[in-house]
Write an enzyme that holds these catalytic residues in place. Structure first.
Site, short mmCIF file in Angstrom:
data_model
loop_
_atom_site.label_atom_id
_atom_site.label_comp_id
_atom_site.label_asym_id
_atom_site.label_seq_id
_atom_site.Cartn_x
_atom_site.Cartn_y
_atom_site.Cartn_z
N CYS A 68 50.42 56.41 41.28
CA CYS A 68 49.62 57.60 41.72
C CYS A 68 50.16 58.45 42.68
CB CYS A 68 48.43 56.80 42.37
SG CYS A 68 47.65 55.61 41.54
N HIS A 105 45.71 60.66 48.46
CA HIS A 105 45.39 60.19 47.02
C HIS A 105 44.19 59.47 47.24
CE1 HIS A 105 45.24 58.14 43.29
NE2 HIS A 105 45.50 56.83 44.04
N ASN A 150 39.26 57.07 40.90
CA ASN A 150 40.88 57.32 41.06
C ASN A 150 41.21 57.78 39.85
OD1 ASN A 150 43.49 56.84 41.17
ND2 ASN A 150 43.29 54.66 42.11
O1 UT7 Z 1 45.69 54.19 42.96
C1 UT7 Z 1 46.45 53.06 42.95
C2 UT7 Z 1 46.06 52.16 44.19
N1 UT7 Z 1 44.67 51.40 44.04
C3 UT7 Z 1 44.44 51.33 45.00
O2 UT7 Z 1 44.54 51.75 46.08
C4 UT7 Z 1 43.00 50.13 44.96
C5 UT7 Z 1 43.16 49.09 46.19
N2 UT7 Z 1 42.16 47.97 46.20
C6 UT7 Z 1 40.88 48.35 46.45
O3 UT7 Z 1 40.66 49.45 46.41
C7 UT7 Z 1 39.93 47.23 46.62
O4 UT7 Z 1 40.44 46.03 46.69
C8 UT7 Z 1 38.82 47.07 45.31
C9 UT7 Z 1 38.02 48.16 45.37
C10 UT7 Z 1 39.85 47.09 44.01
C11 UT7 Z 1 38.17 45.74 45.54
O5 UT7 Z 1 37.47 45.59 46.63
P1 UT7 Z 1 37.70 44.20 47.55
O6 UT7 Z 1 36.67 44.62 48.69
O7 UT7 Z 1 39.06 44.15 47.97
O8 UT7 Z 1 36.86 43.18 46.65
P2 UT7 Z 1 37.65 41.91 45.96
O9 UT7 Z 1 38.75 42.16 45.04
O10 UT7 Z 1 38.16 40.83 47.17
O11 UT7 Z 1 36.40 41.12 45.19
C12 UT7 Z 1 35.42 40.72 46.01
C13 UT7 Z 1 34.28 40.21 45.08
C14 UT7 Z 1 34.91 39.25 44.13
O12 UT7 Z 1 33.67 38.30 44.10
P3 UT7 Z 1 34.10 36.83 44.73
O13 UT7 Z 1 35.44 36.25 44.34
O14 UT7 Z 1 34.03 37.05 46.20
O15 UT7 Z 1 33.01 36.05 44.52
C15 UT7 Z 1 34.89 40.03 42.74
O16 UT7 Z 1 34.72 39.11 41.94
O17 UT7 Z 1 33.43 41.18 44.28
C16 UT7 Z 1 33.69 40.84 43.10
N3 UT7 Z 1 33.65 41.93 42.20
C17 UT7 Z 1 32.65 42.68 41.74
N4 UT7 Z 1 31.37 42.70 41.76
C18 UT7 Z 1 30.52 43.50 41.39
C19 UT7 Z 1 34.96 42.75 41.95
N5 UT7 Z 1 34.56 43.82 41.19
C20 UT7 Z 1 33.32 43.92 40.93
C21 UT7 Z 1 32.32 44.84 40.63
N6 UT7 Z 1 30.96 44.53 40.70
N7 UT7 Z 1 32.70 46.02 39.66
#
Ligand code: UT7
Length: 328
Positions: free
Chosen positions: A114, A253, A283
């Site tokens: 990115c 970004h 993104n």
């Molecule tokens: O462009 C390149 C750079 N990329 C980025 O900058 C991305 C950086 N990361 C992020 O933006 C965030 O980490 C995410 C948006 C990808 C995820 O957010 P998070 O607050 O870190 O969530 P998480 O991965 O810790 O997941 C939290 C919960 C999980 O459930 P449990 O384990 O707590 O029960 C996931 O299974 O949310 C669940 N989950 C979802 N639930 C509903 C993950 N994806 C989804 C979804 N819908 N789409």
């Protein structure tokens, strides 16, 4: 040494809009989860006959509409930042070079995730400053919808398709004041496309394991992104002998609005000085900065004499920031 700057800009996003409501019908997710965790409401998806080079060509056409003096025949070089090239080779930049009749231009792709657009701007600026090129077309073009796993709710809700184009050329005043580029390959596995390269060529096994889709450790990338954005912005300013009060606009970004808010918070920058359009595009990797920059210019948020930092972070892991004094 002469200064280089952005002489013209263009952008393109495919027509088809995929809303969070539509995603709710595809995977186990909710508009509420996507909105609260990322700020994204919808993203654009390329038509089945559109590849990254097609989006890039449309962005170049938009640039030509906005800047009628643009002459593809005068281009010395085309750099296309992309993580989703039409094919591994030839370079997507070469396909665009042919399509826009840039008959004199050399062409190659830049792979820095990115951050690719910022890397390509830095390389273009260096060549223009050194006098080895007069006009460089920098592209960021992505069809991430082709490499996300539409069965993986943790990633498929985040990404979208789009393209941007910038003409880098000598400028009388303003232009690029500094660049910061960095890489930490120890985080390579946090954001990658495991198969289809020389490490894991395509095979029945890689297909079965869905290794041709993007994999991301979201939490790790988030932890990396916030300080990367903050520090590269500070460094770009300090390399030019400037500080945060001298900054009019941050064009980061667009990955997640929470990342942008956290970085702005650390920088002490009010959100009015940060461009955010992730809610409408998701993104789009190397296309996100030009898409955001074109929008900011159209809205009159960046004027001649004002200073902006364009800052990226992503796969590699890589980061980069360009400080630019706007000259038109
Ligand atoms: O462009 C390149 C750079 N990329 C980025 O900058 C991305 C950086 N990361 C992020 O933006 C965030 O980490 C995410 C948006 C990808 C995820 O957010 P998070 O607050 O870190 O969530 P998480 O991965 O810790 O997941 C939290 C919960 C999980 O459930 P449990 O384990 O707590 O029960 C996931 O299974 O949310 C669940 N989950 C979802 N639930 C509903 C993950 N994806 C989804 C979804 N819908 N789409």
């Amino acid at each position: 040494m002469r200064r280089a700057g952005i002489a013209a800009l263009g952008a393109y996003a495919p027509a088809h809009i995929l809303s969070n409501a539509a995603l709710e019908r595809l995977v186990d997710t909710t508009d509420q989860w996507i909105t609260s965790r990322t700020g994204i409401k919808e993203r654009r998806i390329a038509a089945s006959d559109e590849a990254s080079s097609d989006l890039a060509v449309q962005a170049v056409r938009d640039l030509a509409r906005r800047f009628p003096q643009f002459d593809p025949g005068a281009l010395d070089l085309i750099l296309c930042a992309t993580a989703t090239p039409d094919t591994l080779f030839p370079a997507t930049a070469s396909l665009v070079q042919h399509r826009v009749s840039a008959t004199r231009a050399a062409a190659c792709d830049i792979g820095a995730g990115c951050t690719g657009f910022v890397y390509a701007l830095a390389l273009a600026s260096g060549m223009v400053q050194a006098g080895s090129a007069q006009q460089v077309l920098v592209l960021g073009a992505e069809t991430l919808s082709r490499i996300v796993d539409w069965q993986d709710r943790a990633t498929c809700v985040l990404f979208g398709d789009g393209a941007g184009a910038a003409l880098v050329a000598p400028v009388e005043r303003g232009g690029f004041l500094s660049f910061v580029l960095g890489s930490d390959g120890s985080g390579a596995s946090d954001l990658c496309l495991p198969a289809g390269g020389s490490r894991q060529p395509a095979s029945p096994h890689t297909l079965q394991e869905r290794l041709h889709y993007l994999r991301m450790n979201g939490r790790e990338v988030f932890k990396f992104a916030v300080p990367a954005l903050e520090q590269s912005t500070r460094q770009a300013l300090s390399h030019a002998g400037l500080a945060l009060p001298d900054l009019d606009l941050l064009v980061p970004h667009q990955a997640n609005v929470r990342i942008l808010q956290a970085a702005a918070d650390r920088l002490g920058l009010p959100m009015e000085r940060v461009v955010v359009n992730v809610e409408r595009y998701g993104n789009t990797s190397s296309a996100s900065i030009p898409l955001a920059l074109v929008e900011a210019l159209d809205q009159g948020r960046l004027k001649s004499g004002q200073r902006a930092v364009l800052a990226g972070f992503g796969a590699g892991l890589t980061w980069g920031a360009a400080l630019v004094e706007w000259s038109w």
